[in-house]
Design a protein around this motif. Structure first.
Motif, PDB file in Angstrom:
ATOM      1  N   HIS A 136      50.716  40.355  21.771  1.00  0.00           N
ATOM      2  CA  HIS A 136      49.589  39.824  21.003  1.00  0.00           C
ATOM      3  C   HIS A 136      50.062  38.643  20.169  1.00  0.00           C
ATOM      4  CE1 HIS A 136      47.938  43.903  21.745  1.00  0.00           C
ATOM      5  NE2 HIS A 136      46.783  43.261  21.748  1.00  0.00           N
ATOM      6  N   SER A 137      49.128  37.749  19.898  1.00  0.00           N
ATOM      7  CA  SER A 137      49.446  36.610  19.040  1.00  0.00           C
ATOM      8  C   SER A 137      48.485  36.567  17.858  1.00  0.00           C
ATOM      9  CB  SER A 137      49.326  35.297  19.824  1.00  0.00           C
ATOM     10  OG  SER A 137      50.382  35.206  20.773  1.00  0.00           O
ATOM     11  N   ILE A 138      49.037  36.228  16.702  1.00  0.00           N
ATOM     12  CA  ILE A 138      48.223  36.080  15.488  1.00  0.00           C
ATOM     13  C   ILE A 138      48.455  34.677  14.944  1.00  0.00           C
ATOM     14  CG2 ILE A 138      47.970  36.833  13.079  1.00  0.00           C
ATOM     15  CD1 ILE A 138      48.624  39.668  13.963  1.00  0.00           C
ATOM     16  N   VAL A 139      47.385  33.917  14.805  1.00  0.00           N
ATOM     17  CA  VAL A 139      47.513  32.549  14.288  1.00  0.00           C
ATOM     18  C   VAL A 139      47.038  32.525  12.845  1.00  0.00           C
ATOM     19  CG1 VAL A 139      46.749  30.159  14.525  1.00  0.00           C
ATOM     20  CG2 VAL A 139      47.204  31.521  16.561  1.00  0.00           C
ATOM     21  N   GLY A 140      47.891  32.075  11.954  1.00  0.00           N
ATOM     22  CA  GLY A 140      47.486  31.993  10.550  1.00  0.00           C
ATOM     23  C   GLY A 140      48.705  31.836   9.670  1.00  0.00           C
ATOM     24  N   ASP A 141      48.448  31.850   8.369  1.00  0.00           N
ATOM     25  CA  ASP A 141      49.505  31.589   7.398  1.00  0.00           C
ATOM     26  C   ASP A 141      50.326  32.856   7.118  1.00  0.00           C
ATOM     27  OD1 ASP A 141      51.096  30.785   5.351  1.00  0.00           O
ATOM     28  OD2 ASP A 141      49.476  30.457   3.910  1.00  0.00           O
ATOM     29  N   ALA A 142      51.546  32.865   7.637  1.00  0.00           N
ATOM     30  CA  ALA A 142      52.427  34.044   7.498  1.00  0.00           C
ATOM     31  C   ALA A 142      52.736  34.351   6.038  1.00  0.00           C
ATOM     32  CB  ALA A 142      53.740  33.796   8.245  1.00  0.00           C
ATOM     33  N   PHE A 143      52.586  33.351   5.171  1.00  0.00           N
ATOM     34  CA  PHE A 143      52.892  33.567   3.756  1.00  0.00           C
ATOM     35  C   PHE A 143      51.790  34.363   3.056  1.00  0.00           C
ATOM     36  CE2 PHE A 143      55.055  29.246   4.345  1.00  0.00           C
ATOM     37  CZ  PHE A 143      56.324  29.811   4.509  1.00  0.00           C
ATOM     38  N   SER A 144      50.638  34.485   3.690  1.00  0.00           N
ATOM     39  CA  SER A 144      49.494  35.131   3.028  1.00  0.00           C
ATOM     40  C   SER A 144      49.509  36.644   3.216  1.00  0.00           C
ATOM     41  CB  SER A 144      48.183  34.565   3.599  1.00  0.00           C
ATOM     42  OG  SER A 144      48.023  35.006   4.937  1.00  0.00           O
ATOM     43  N   ASP A 145      48.924  37.355   2.256  1.00  0.00           N
ATOM     44  CA  ASP A 145      48.776  38.813   2.381  1.00  0.00           C
ATOM     45  C   ASP A 145      47.819  39.142   3.529  1.00  0.00           C
ATOM     46  OD1 ASP A 145      50.512  39.547   0.418  1.00  0.00           O
ATOM     47  OD2 ASP A 145      48.990  39.679  -1.162  1.00  0.00           O
TER      48      ASP A 145
END
Ligand code: NAD
Length: 394
Positions: free
Chosen positions: A105-114
């Motif tokens: 699976h892939s998740i696109v977004g800001d890894a720094f965010s909760d």
């Protein structure tokens, strides 16, 4: 549309979907030609779409048959604008994983965010149960802190005093002298906040608290040390301060993970052309000289060869990983005979000698390869649809 490279300094604003797919296929082919790895099983790679993170994900999936989750920050195509290279790389990786019956699976977004951390934890709970390897390979110019909301920017500068050395415009081959003024205390603080270990620690703490880290889980983040000539701008500069913080985090995480038989490591990797390293002054010239010497000595590796060595000789080897928290896969780069030769060349490199003393052609090719250009087997004159979907995007 016909997709051509459009460069602005060390940035290329276009990427080629077929070329990126071909680059990913080459990495998969390399891994599948090696001896199968004995682990891991379920892997989370944070910063998984390019450079060392992409190679880590490919190594785990196609070298060990692992299930993988990739978290990354990339953009899809929009109108006439192509997607970013990491988007196309991940699309190709997801397709290949599905073809080979591997779960991913892939998740696109800001890894720094909760938000992205929670989303990842929910995905692990629903689809994987637990992960036994977490690779942290984020390289970013900015980070917004999830608790304070402060946005930090990282800079690549020396600390304490100005640094002067040679640098190259790798597009033109022009070698010039550059001087970089030292960072302010606040720039050091902000660079540590972006590229140090705090976010890695937050990931591991949140995964652990949610019960999705398997007993004996391993986590690894990446660092660089390099030769003395780059120390003022790297090891002793702002980025080096962030890496000291990363190492401190590894020691703290190691203590926590050891209770269940796990480990936290920092792997010191070789200098290679990636989107991040091409932005550092002086380093592209050093890499060009290093490439020439390592290729001549038949020691040259790219991200995929480095990651195979990390997994097969350290993380999943009977020998086990190195003592302590540091793994050195920069050993060939740092070999005395290699460094001696690079430094001899370094002293003599000028605009008119660079092609003879360094491998600028190889550097440039690697740079364009990052964006899917200059790749054999790809028809760059063909009409290409920039809109590509990533399968299993959560
Ligand atoms: P890269 O630029 O190729 O990859 C960075 C990855 O981080 C990409 O997948 C990108 O999508 C992701 N990313 C950036 N911001 C993000 C965000 N906010 N949220 C989620 N994902 C985000 O970089 P790289 O050179 O492979 O660097 C990875 C690590 O390896 C860094 O710690 C770097 O210091 C280290 N390293 C690099 C070299 C080198 O020569 N390139 C050598 C040794 C160590």
């Amino acid at each position: 549309m016909i997709i051509q490279p459009k460069t602005r300094g060390f940035i290329c604003t276009t990427a080629h979907p077929e070329g990126c797919a071909q680059q990913v296929r080459q990495q998969i082919d390399y891994i599948q030609a090696q001896k199968k790895l004995s682990g891991p099983v379920n892997v989370l790679v944070v910063g998984a779409s390019t450079g060392y993170g992409l190679a880590s994900r490919i190594t785990a999936a196609f070298g060990a048959g692992a299930n993988t989750i990739g978290v990354f920050f990339d953009k899809p195509a929009e109108g006439a604008r192509t997607a970013s290279a990491g988007w196309y790389n991940s699309a190709a990786l997801e397709r290949a994983a599905e073809e080979q019956g591997l779960k991913s699976h892939s998740i696109v977004g800001d890894a720094f965010s909760d938000e992205i951390k929670s989303k990842t934890i929910e995905l692990i709970k629903a689809e994987y149960g637990q992960v036994d390897l977490v690779v942290y390979s984020v390289a970013s110019p900015r980070r917004t802190h999830p608790v304070t909301g402060e946005t930090f920017s990282s800079v690549i500068k020396p600390v304490g005093e100005a640094y002067s050395n040679k640098t190259v415009n790798f597009h033109t081959g022009e070698v010039t002298q550059t001087t970089i003024e030292p960072a302010t205390d606040d720039e050091v603080r902000q660079t540590i906040a972006v590229m140090g270990g705090e976010d890695w620690g937050m990931w591991i703490d949140q995964l652990s608290a949610a019960g999705v880290l398997a007993d004996g889980a391993i986590t690894v983040a990446y660092s660089y040390i390099g030769p003395e000539v780059t120390h003022p701008i790297y090891k002793e500069g702002t980025i080096g301060q962030a890496k000291i913080d990363l190492e401190k985090t590894a020691i703290a995480l190691n203590e926590k993970l050891q209770a269940s038989g796990g480990h936290a490591y920092v792997s010191v990797n070789k200098a290679l052309v990636t989107q991040s390293s091409s932005a550092i002054p002086v380093v592209p010239l050093y890499i060009s000289a290093l490439y020439r010497v390592m290729k001549d000595k038949d020691l040259h590796e790219n991200t995929i060869e480095q990651m195979y060595r990390l997994f097969s000789e350290h993380l999943y080897s009977e020998k086990g990983a190195d003592e302590g928290h540091l793994i050195r896969i920069d050993d060939w780069e740092m070999r005395e005979d290699v460094q001696e030769e690079v430094m001899k060349r370094w002293a003599a490199i000028e605009t008119d000698t660079i092609d003879e003393l360094a491998d600028l052609v190889g550097y440039r090719e690697d740079f364009f390869n990052l964006f899917g250009f200059q790749t054999a087997g790809v028809d760059y004159e063909a009409d290409t649809d920039p809109a590509v979907d990533i399968k299993h995007l959560v």
